[in-house]
Design a protein around this motif. Structure first.
Motif, PDB file in Angstrom:
ATOM      1  N   THR A  11       0.866  -1.181   0.000  1.00  0.00           N
ATOM      2  CA  THR A  11       0.000   0.000   0.000  1.00  0.00           C
ATOM      3  C   THR A  11       0.906   1.235   0.000  1.00  0.00           C
ATOM      4  OG1 THR A  11      -0.079   0.314   2.397  1.00  0.00           O
ATOM      5  CG2 THR A  11      -1.665  -1.269   1.439  1.00  0.00           C
ATOM      6  N   PRO A  12       0.345   2.399  -0.281  1.00  0.00           N
ATOM      7  CA  PRO A  12       1.166   3.610  -0.209  1.00  0.00           C
ATOM      8  C   PRO A  12       1.845   3.801   1.146  1.00  0.00           C
ATOM      9  CG  PRO A  12      -0.816   4.072  -1.446  1.00  0.00           C
ATOM     10  CD  PRO A  12      -0.984   2.683  -0.858  1.00  0.00           C
ATOM     11  N   ALA A  43       7.929  10.593  -3.471  1.00  0.00           N
ATOM     12  CA  ALA A  43       7.614  10.448  -4.902  1.00  0.00           C
ATOM     13  C   ALA A  43       7.010   9.070  -5.190  1.00  0.00           C
ATOM     14  CB  ALA A  43       8.875  10.660  -5.738  1.00  0.00           C
ATOM     15  N   LEU A  44       7.543   8.036  -4.576  1.00  0.00           N
ATOM     16  CA  LEU A  44       7.020   6.687  -4.785  1.00  0.00           C
ATOM     17  C   LEU A  44       5.595   6.580  -4.243  1.00  0.00           C
ATOM     18  CD1 LEU A  44       7.483   3.802  -5.803  1.00  0.00           C
ATOM     19  CD2 LEU A  44       8.465   3.266  -3.557  1.00  0.00           C
ATOM     20  N   ARG A  45       5.346   7.158  -3.094  1.00  0.00           N
ATOM     21  CA  ARG A  45       3.987   7.140  -2.522  1.00  0.00           C
ATOM     22  C   ARG A  45       2.997   7.820  -3.459  1.00  0.00           C
ATOM     23  NH1 ARG A  45       1.840   6.668   2.771  1.00  0.00           N
ATOM     24  NH2 ARG A  45      -0.318   7.350   2.752  1.00  0.00           N
ATOM     25  N   MET A  48       2.340   5.628  -6.482  1.00  0.00           N
ATOM     26  CA  MET A  48       1.474   4.499  -6.162  1.00  0.00           C
ATOM     27  C   MET A  48       0.021   4.952  -6.018  1.00  0.00           C
ATOM     28  SD  MET A  48       3.911   2.451  -3.433  1.00  0.00           S
ATOM     29  CE  MET A  48       2.777   1.079  -3.134  1.00  0.00           C
ATOM     30  N   GLU A  49      -0.204   6.071  -5.362  1.00  0.00           N
ATOM     31  CA  GLU A  49      -1.566   6.569  -5.160  1.00  0.00           C
ATOM     32  C   GLU A  49      -2.218   6.937  -6.485  1.00  0.00           C
ATOM     33  OE1 GLU A  49      -1.057   8.461  -0.678  1.00  0.00           O
ATOM     34  OE2 GLU A  49      -0.712   9.753  -2.411  1.00  0.00           O
ATOM     35  N   GLU A  50      -1.466   7.528  -7.403  1.00  0.00           N
ATOM     36  CA  GLU A  50      -2.008   7.948  -8.698  1.00  0.00           C
ATOM     37  C   GLU A  50      -2.396   6.765  -9.577  1.00  0.00           C
ATOM     38  OE1 GLU A  50       1.118  10.307 -10.324  1.00  0.00           O
ATOM     39  OE2 GLU A  50       0.720  12.010  -8.999  1.00  0.00           O
ATOM     40  N   ARG A  51      -1.700   5.663  -9.464  1.00  0.00           N
ATOM     41  CA  ARG A  51      -1.899   4.558 -10.388  1.00  0.00           C
ATOM     42  C   ARG A  51      -2.934   3.530  -9.945  1.00  0.00           C
ATOM     43  NH1 ARG A  51       1.998   7.291 -11.466  1.00  0.00           N
ATOM     44  NH2 ARG A  51       2.963   7.457 -13.472  1.00  0.00           N
ATOM     45  N   GLY A  52      -3.198   3.429  -8.680  1.00  0.00           N
ATOM     46  CA  GLY A  52      -4.194   2.467  -8.222  1.00  0.00           C
ATOM     47  C   GLY A  52      -3.875   1.065  -8.699  1.00  0.00           C
ATOM     48  N   GLU A  53      -4.870   0.377  -9.267  1.00  0.00           N
ATOM     49  CA  GLU A  53      -4.656  -1.012  -9.682  1.00  0.00           C
ATOM     50  C   GLU A  53      -3.921  -1.140 -11.018  1.00  0.00           C
ATOM     51  OE1 GLU A  53      -8.755  -2.512 -11.845  1.00  0.00           O
ATOM     52  OE2 GLU A  53      -8.515  -2.896  -9.709  1.00  0.00           O
TER      53      GLU A  53
END
Length: 151
Positions: A11-12, A43-45, A48-53
């Motif tokens: 998860t983020p 930046a990684l968080r 990850m949040e922007e891309r979802g599944e």
């Protein structure tokens, strides 16, 4: 296999530990400064949040320490008549800390990535493997085609 090993979806909130592991995978000869590590984790968080599944990460946690990761990038393909939802996936950044390699963690991570791909309807799964890793991926059902491993 250690009984206290957990393989799960990242998860983020896992971004700081994942960032440290990705740094070690991508730049193994240099430890980041504290500000670099913090900036990379942020930046990684966000990523990850922007891309979802569209981006899935499976992680291996042993005794509370992140020891391995495997990523799946999911791509929507153009629909075909009678086949309106088409997805393919690319396995990326499969890494287990050197001190834990050979213990089965990589296999568990890849099994989790394949299960995640299946649950998302990904029918074509590819990865770019080093020559030494080809037999490992073949045991997991991938075959070498046109320079890429495919399942």
């Amino acid at each position: 296999m250690a009984p206290d090993l957990v393989v799960r979806s990242a998860t983020p909130d896992d971004a700081p530990a994942l960032a440290a592991l990705r740094w070690r995978w991508a730049v193994p000869d240099r430890t980041p400064r504290d500000d670099e590590a913090l900036e990379f984790a942020r930046a990684l968080r966000r990523w990850m949040e922007e891309r979802g599944e569209r981006s899935v990460c499976q992680i291996a946690v042993l005794e509370g320490e992140l020891v391995g990761m495997a990523w799946l990038a999911v791509f929507e393909r153009a629909p075909n008549p009678g086949d309106l939802v088409r997805r393919s996936g690319d396995v990326q950044s499969v890494f287990v800390l050197p001190e834990h390699q050979g213990s089965g963690i990589g296999r568990l991570l890849m099994e989790a990535i394949c299960a995640a791909a299946d649950s998302l309807g990904v029918r074509k799964l590819t990865l770019d493997a080093r020559d030494a890793a080809v037999p490992f991926y073949e045991r997991l059902g991938f075959s070498l085609r046109n320079g890429l491993m495919q399942r």
